[in-house]
Design a protein around this motif. Structure first.
Motif, PDB file in Angstrom:
ATOM      1  N   ASN A  29      37.217 -38.980  49.565  1.00 34.33           N
ATOM      2  CA  ASN A  29      38.677 -39.032  49.660  1.00 34.33           C
ATOM      3  C   ASN A  29      39.259 -40.322  49.093  1.00 34.33           C
ATOM      4  O   ASN A  29      40.301 -40.802  49.551  1.00 34.33           O
ATOM      5  CB  ASN A  29      39.131 -38.850  51.120  1.00 34.33           C
ATOM      6  N   GLY A  30      38.580 -40.883  48.100  1.00 31.71           N
ATOM      7  CA  GLY A  30      39.125 -42.044  47.418  1.00 31.71           C
ATOM      8  C   GLY A  30      40.363 -41.664  46.624  1.00 31.71           C
ATOM      9  O   GLY A  30      40.590 -40.487  46.316  1.00 31.71           O
ATOM     10  N   SER A  31      41.157 -42.639  46.270  1.00 32.33           N
ATOM     11  CA  SER A  31      42.423 -42.363  45.602  1.00 32.33           C
ATOM     12  C   SER A  31      42.280 -42.378  44.081  1.00 32.33           C
ATOM     13  O   SER A  31      41.419 -43.069  43.521  1.00 32.33           O
ATOM     14  CB  SER A  31      43.479 -43.395  46.013  1.00 32.33           C
ATOM     15  N   ALA A  32      43.162 -41.632  43.426  1.00 29.32           N
ATOM     16  CA  ALA A  32      43.234 -41.679  41.965  1.00 29.32           C
ATOM     17  C   ALA A  32      43.632 -43.068  41.495  1.00 29.32           C
ATOM     18  O   ALA A  32      43.195 -43.518  40.433  1.00 29.32           O
ATOM     19  CB  ALA A  32      44.230 -40.635  41.463  1.00 29.32           C
ATOM     20  N   ASP A  33      44.438 -43.757  42.288  1.00 24.23           N
ATOM     21  CA  ASP A  33      44.871 -45.106  41.905  1.00 24.23           C
ATOM     22  C   ASP A  33      43.689 -46.058  41.747  1.00 24.23           C
ATOM     23  O   ASP A  33      43.703 -46.937  40.880  1.00 24.23           O
ATOM     24  CB  ASP A  33      45.850 -45.667  42.940  1.00 24.23           C
ATOM     25  N   GLU A  34      42.668 -45.899  42.590  1.00 22.49           N
ATOM     26  CA  GLU A  34      41.473 -46.740  42.455  1.00 22.49           C
ATOM     27  C   GLU A  34      40.788 -46.496  41.113  1.00 22.49           C
ATOM     28  O   GLU A  34      40.346 -47.438  40.450  1.00 22.49           O
ATOM     29  CB  GLU A  34      40.478 -46.431  43.581  1.00 22.49           C
ATOM     30  N   VAL A  35      40.699 -45.236  40.721  1.00 27.06           N
ATOM     31  CA  VAL A  35      40.083 -44.892  39.441  1.00 27.06           C
ATOM     32  C   VAL A  35      40.924 -45.456  38.295  1.00 27.06           C
ATOM     33  O   VAL A  35      40.394 -46.062  37.356  1.00 27.06           O
ATOM     34  CB  VAL A  35      39.932 -43.368  39.293  1.00 27.06           C
ATOM     35  N   LEU A  36      42.230 -45.265  38.359  1.00 28.54           N
ATOM     36  CA  LEU A  36      43.121 -45.728  37.300  1.00 28.54           C
ATOM     37  C   LEU A  36      43.079 -47.246  37.164  1.00 28.54           C
ATOM     38  O   LEU A  36      43.101 -47.784  36.048  1.00 28.54           O
ATOM     39  CB  LEU A  36      44.550 -45.262  37.576  1.00 28.54           C
ATOM     40  N   TYR A  37      43.026 -47.933  38.292  1.00 30.86           N
ATOM     41  CA  TYR A  37      42.981 -49.392  38.255  1.00 30.86           C
ATOM     42  C   TYR A  37      41.722 -49.870  37.538  1.00 30.86           C
ATOM     43  O   TYR A  37      41.780 -50.732  36.646  1.00 30.86           O
ATOM     44  CB  TYR A  37      43.028 -49.952  39.675  1.00 30.86           C
ATOM     45  N   ALA A  38      40.566 -49.287  37.894  1.00 34.37           N
ATOM     46  CA  ALA A  38      39.323 -49.682  37.238  1.00 34.37           C
ATOM     47  C   ALA A  38      39.338 -49.282  35.767  1.00 34.37           C
ATOM     48  O   ALA A  38      38.890 -50.038  34.896  1.00 34.37           O
ATOM     49  CB  ALA A  38      38.137 -49.039  37.957  1.00 34.37           C
TER      50      ALA A  38
END
Length: 302
Positions: A29-38
């Motif tokens: 349940n990680g966020s898309a924002d975490e992926v986008l930031y990386a």
């Protein structure tokens, strides 16, 4: 310890922040924002992507292949906000004319030669225009570019011509087949799509996908060959068009191929003297884990 728990342990101990964020998105349940930031740290000012986002090519300048890799991550997490700088940047890069000639984006670019890379990313000449990744990038532009823009018109022309050629003489090269499957997935997301006969194209893709899968199953997970999981992408459900028994057979192979540390074998080499392959290989293992776990989950095996 089950396959998933062992795989998770390897990812947390070894993955790049980008791949850890992807893993968390899909399974925790990680966020898309975490992926986008990386992901944003792999993007250059020109909007393209670099810095070994495709781990076998360490070029620090933007490339079509690096940019394609970024678009695949966006598709993977279902992100489609055209106002976001990642998507608008990609569109800017594609519209720039850089690394583009003869109606196609380059598969290899000259700058690759200045950085560690696998032998297939070595560039002879100014660059190699190719369907891989052109047809996939054209699909991205069809899906996200302004319909009044020159880039959208370029994408329409590329897609129409490429699909017509594929229908007459479909490629046998698995990466290019997957790029055409990418194009299909983008087109199916566009309302009232009428650029070409999408049903006939889909049928041709399904036929070619099934033909492309390596029939010698003894090579699966041991050699770099095309298997059903190579086409596992929920956005176009191609995996559901492959024989279920064959898919389940690969699932068992995946389970049995897991190494003691939770990873899976990297079935290719760079065939160069670059020592960086050892680093890239370790990066690839987390990407392979994500793909394998998604595949097993799709088949109800985890």
């Amino acid at each position: 310890m089950n396959n998933f728990k062992k795989a998770k342990g390897f990812v947390y101990r070894n993955a790049r922040p980008l791949d850890l964020a992807r893993f968390r998105f899909h399974f925790e349940n990680g966020s898309a924002d975490e992926v986008l930031y990386a992901l944003s740290f792999y993007q250059n000012d020109d909007g393209g992507f670099a810095y070994a986002i495709e781990p076998d090519n360490w070029n620090e300048s933007s490339t079509p292949i690096g940019t394609w890799a970024a678009t695949m991550i966006l598709r993977e997490i279902g992100f489609s906000d055209t106002s976001h700088p990642i998507i608008s940047g990609i569109l800017k890069y594609l519209d720039s004319g850089k690394d583009f000639a003869d109606g196609k984006w380059f598969n290899t670019v000259l700058g690759n030669n200045d950085y560690p890379h696998a032998v297939w990313w070595k560039c002879d000449g100014a660059g190699l225009p190719a369907d891989n990744p052109t047809v996939s990038l054209a699909g991205f532009a069809l899906r996200f570019a302004d319909k009044a823009s020159a880039l959208y018109r370029k994408a329409c022309e590329i897609a129409t011509k490429s699909v017509a050629e594929f229908m007459k003489n479909p490629t046998d090269e698995c990466h290019t087949v997957r790029c055409f499957a990418d194009l299909l997935g983008y087109c199916e997301q566009i309302e009232e799509f009428n650029l070409f006969d999408i049903n006939a194209f889909r049928n041709a893709i399904i036929k070619k996908v099934n033909e492309t899968i390596c029939k010698d199953t003894s090579k699966w997970a041991k050699e770099y060959v095309c298997t059903p999981s190579f086409f596992n992408f929920k956005k176009n459900n191609i995996i559901k068009c492959i024989d279920l028994k064959l898919c389940e057979y690969e699932a068992e192979i995946i389970r049995n191929a897991q190494l003691p540390d939770g990873s899976y074998p990297v079935t290719w080499q760079w065939y160069t003297d670059y020592k960086e392959f050892e680093i890239a290989s370790n990066w690839w293992k987390s990407d392979i884990i994500i793909g394998n776990m998604l595949y097993l989950r799709e088949l109800g095996k985890i």
